[in-house]
Design an enzyme around this catalytic site. Structure first.
Site, PDB file in Angstrom:
ATOM      1  CE  LYS A   1      -2.306   2.926   2.835  1.00  0.00           C
ATOM      2  NZ  LYS A   1      -2.423   4.055   2.085  1.00  0.00           N
TER       3      LYS A   1
ATOM      4  N   GLY B   1      -4.980   5.509   4.676  1.00  0.00           N
ATOM      5  CA  GLY B   1      -4.411   4.628   5.580  1.00  0.00           C
ATOM      6  C   GLY B   1      -5.439   3.893   6.626  1.00  0.00           C
ATOM      7  CB  SER B   2      -8.109   5.445   8.513  1.00  0.00           C
ATOM      8  OG  SER B   2      -8.660   6.007   7.428  1.00  0.00           O
TER       9      SER B   2
ATOM     10  N   GLY C   1      -5.529   3.599  -1.361  1.00  0.00           N
ATOM     11  CA  GLY C   1      -6.648   4.107  -0.778  1.00  0.00           C
ATOM     12  C   GLY C   1      -6.072   4.900   0.630  1.00  0.00           C
TER      13      GLY C   1
ATOM     14  CD  GLU D   1      13.449   0.863   8.838  1.00  0.00           C
ATOM     15  OE1 GLU D   1      13.960   1.725   9.598  1.00  0.00           O
ATOM     16  OE2 GLU D   1      13.842  -0.164   8.406  1.00  0.00           O
TER      17      GLU D   1
ATOM     18  N   GLY E   1      -5.091   0.772   4.714  1.00  0.00           N
ATOM     19  CA  GLY E   1      -3.925   0.435   5.498  1.00  0.00           C
ATOM     20  C   GLY E   1      -4.293  -0.291   6.770  1.00  0.00           C
TER      21      GLY E   1
ATOM     22  CB  CYS F   1      12.567   9.151   8.228  1.00  0.00           C
ATOM     23  SG  CYS F   1      13.516   8.310   7.325  1.00  0.00           S
TER      24      CYS F   1
ATOM     25  CD  GLU G   1       9.553  12.695  12.041  1.00  0.00           C
ATOM     26  OE1 GLU G   1       8.554  12.254  12.184  1.00  0.00           O
ATOM     27  OE2 GLU G   1      10.693  12.211  11.379  1.00  0.00           O
TER      28      GLU G   1
END
Ligand code: TAP
Length: 482
Positions: A177, A209-210, A207, A251, A213, A285, A386
């Site tokens: 995904k 994530g909620s 699609g 990660e 995913g 990241c 972050e």
């Protein structure tokens, strides 16, 4: 090259591009112009079920291919990417916004990833243990079956290939995904490599994530989940994997310490300090987002760095003159601007940027001026959280002990960097820093063969290195008594 994208992209399931079962789509937006690039299928649990079923259908044959066959297939994929670098790079820049040259580097990284894992599986000699004169064990690597992979929008193809190459090399089938902001390049790659891989070996569901995913990470039909993204979502993915008793590799986020000692090589350190928070508009990241400068050179280094930030050419990534593109979308832009505000209220000194860029063709896109917040205290939110944007926070330090204590005072542990010409000091500091990758007189590169991944809240598992093959295989011990 000017690319004509499809108006609508379907998901890639069982070797075919198909719309979502619901018929729904969502729009992918060019962050430099705010314009719609294409409509993408909005997958849900029904589509994920279909993709997982297709992957299992393909697994019995794919899982039995020889390492030679898989290695050759991986080489073919790398050759296709190499032959299409300009095409894929332009799509990446349209969808993500990064300067075109950075997109080209990402494609080369993808090429190398496939070649590295193609080579690893040919040179893996396996393990044999002799117990006594009569008996011995063969430790056999076997693929897991169907694995799920979820990636973010900052390095769509590159992060994608960091995951696809080892999973395929190990003999697994995949349900992948991409981030909803940047689904196009990996679907275009699927078009290019569709006739190299047997149908069902690689499936791509698109699609949110909620919905999509979550359906993938909770699916009872996957045997492992690999995730790159935020620490917050990583926690949920790890918990879902735990519920299903399957392994995960995560990660996650970072707030890496980039340390400049007074005896650094000035020009190289200066360039690294700048580029490792401005590449990809700071949406990295492992960005060197907390810059520690030793007190003797603090004012001079900071003054020169600020002048360089102010001279950066920000614009559309397709313009070859552009040094920094937009951030990914409006919500990310607002979040970054809020952090700049928080930093100033916390007492940081704004020495470069600090605002959204407007006029001059910027208005429709999501552009932020390269920003430096100086005189930051490590306890401030801007030093601990972050930001994921082109915002460098700068802190002053006295000596080795002082900087190691501050650098490690973070929930994250993804990476760090040290600039000094004293190799003994460099090694002492590198060993003391809590991070999965520490660069010495270098910053930000992770060529295939180096291991990349986090300590602490930055996750677990190491990609880009052959040890990730342990996470994509299970070990069977066959004990033979003669
Ligand atoms: P996330 O919001 O975590 O999204 C990453 C991926 O997870 C996207 O595909 C997203 O889909 C999906 N997702 C979101 N919520 C989900 C859920 N509940 N269940 C399953 N999947 C879900 O991160 P982001 O904002 O895209 O990326 C930025 C973060 O990634 C930063 O923290 C950054 O440090 C981290 N990152 C880490 C690394 C490494 S190697 N450590 C590399 C790159 C980025 P949608 O796009 O549809 O929301």
């Amino acid at each position: 090259m000017t690319i004509k994208l499809q108006e609508t992209y379907g998901m890639y399931i069982n070797g075919e591009f198909v719309g979502a079962a619901s018929g729904k789509t969502f729009d992918s937006i060019n962050p430099a112009t705010g314009e719609k690039l294409a409509a993408i299928a909005y997958g849900d649990v029904t589509d994920v079920d279909k993709a997982v079923a297709a992957a299992w259908e393909a697994f019995p044959a794919w899982g039995k291919t020889s390492t030679r066959e898989r290695s050759e297939i991986l080489w073919k994929i790398s050759n296709v990417i190499e032959a299409n670098i300009e095409y894929l790079a332009e799509i990446e820049t349209l969808d993500n916004g990064k300067p075109i040259e950075e997109s080209r580097w990402d494609m080369w990284d993808a090429v190398d990833e496939f070649r590295y894992f193609a080579s690893c599986i040919r040179s893996d000699e396996g393990l044999f243990v002799e117990h006594d004169d009569a008996s011995f064990s063969i430790l056999r690597r076997e693929p897991l079956g169907v694995v799920g992979q979820i990636v973010p929008w900052n390095y769509p193809i590159c992060m994608g290939c960091w995951k696809l190459a080892p999973a395929l090399a190990a003999g697994n089938c995949i349900v992948f995904k991409p981030a909803s902001n940047t689904s196009i390049s990996i679907l275009e790659l699927a078009k290019l490599i569709g006739d190299i891989l047997p149908s069902g070996v690689l499936n791509i569901v698109t699609g949110s994530g909620s919905v999509c995913g979550t359906a993938l990470s909770k699916h009872k039909g996957i045997r492992k989940i690999a995730f790159t993204g935020s620490t917050e979502v990583g926690r949920q993915i790890g918990a879902n994997a735990g519920q299903n008793i399957i392994p995960s590799t995560l990660e996650l986020g970072g707030k890496s310490a980039h340390i400049i000692f007074a005896d650094c090589q000035w020009e190289r350190a200066m360039i690294a300090a700048q580029s490792n928070i401005l590449f990809n508009s700071g949406q990295i990241c492992c960005a060197g987002s907390r810059l520690f400068i030793q007190e003797e050179i603090y004012d001079k280094f900071l003054t020169e760095l600020a002048a360089r930030f102010n001279a950066v050419k920000v614009g559309n990534g397709l313009d070859p003159e552009t040094q920094m593109g937009p951030v990914i979308d409006e919500s990310q832009m607002k979040k970054i601007l809020e952090y700049i505000d928080i930093g100033v209220k916390e007492g940081a000194r704004l020495v470069a940027g600090g605002k959204r860029l407007t006029g001059n063709g910027y208005d429709k896109g999501f552009f932020i001026a390269p920003t430096i917040l100086a005189d930051v205290d490590n306890k401030m939110r801007v030093a601990q959280e972050e930001i994921f944007g082109p915002v460098l926070v700068v802190l002053k330090f006295k000596d080795e002990d002082d900087v190691i204590a501050m650098a490690n005072d973070s929930c994250y542990g993804l990476a760090g960097g040290v600039w000094t010409q004293d190799i003994n000091k460099a090694l002492r500091v590198a060993k003391a820093l809590q991070g999965g990758t520490i660069w010495v007189n270098e910053y930000g590169i992770s060529p295939a063969g180096s291991a990349f991944g986090g300590y602490k809240d930055s996750g677990y598992g190491r990609e880009v290195h052959k040890q990730i093959l342990d996470h994509y295989t299970q070990c069977k011990n066959i004990l033979i008594n003669t």
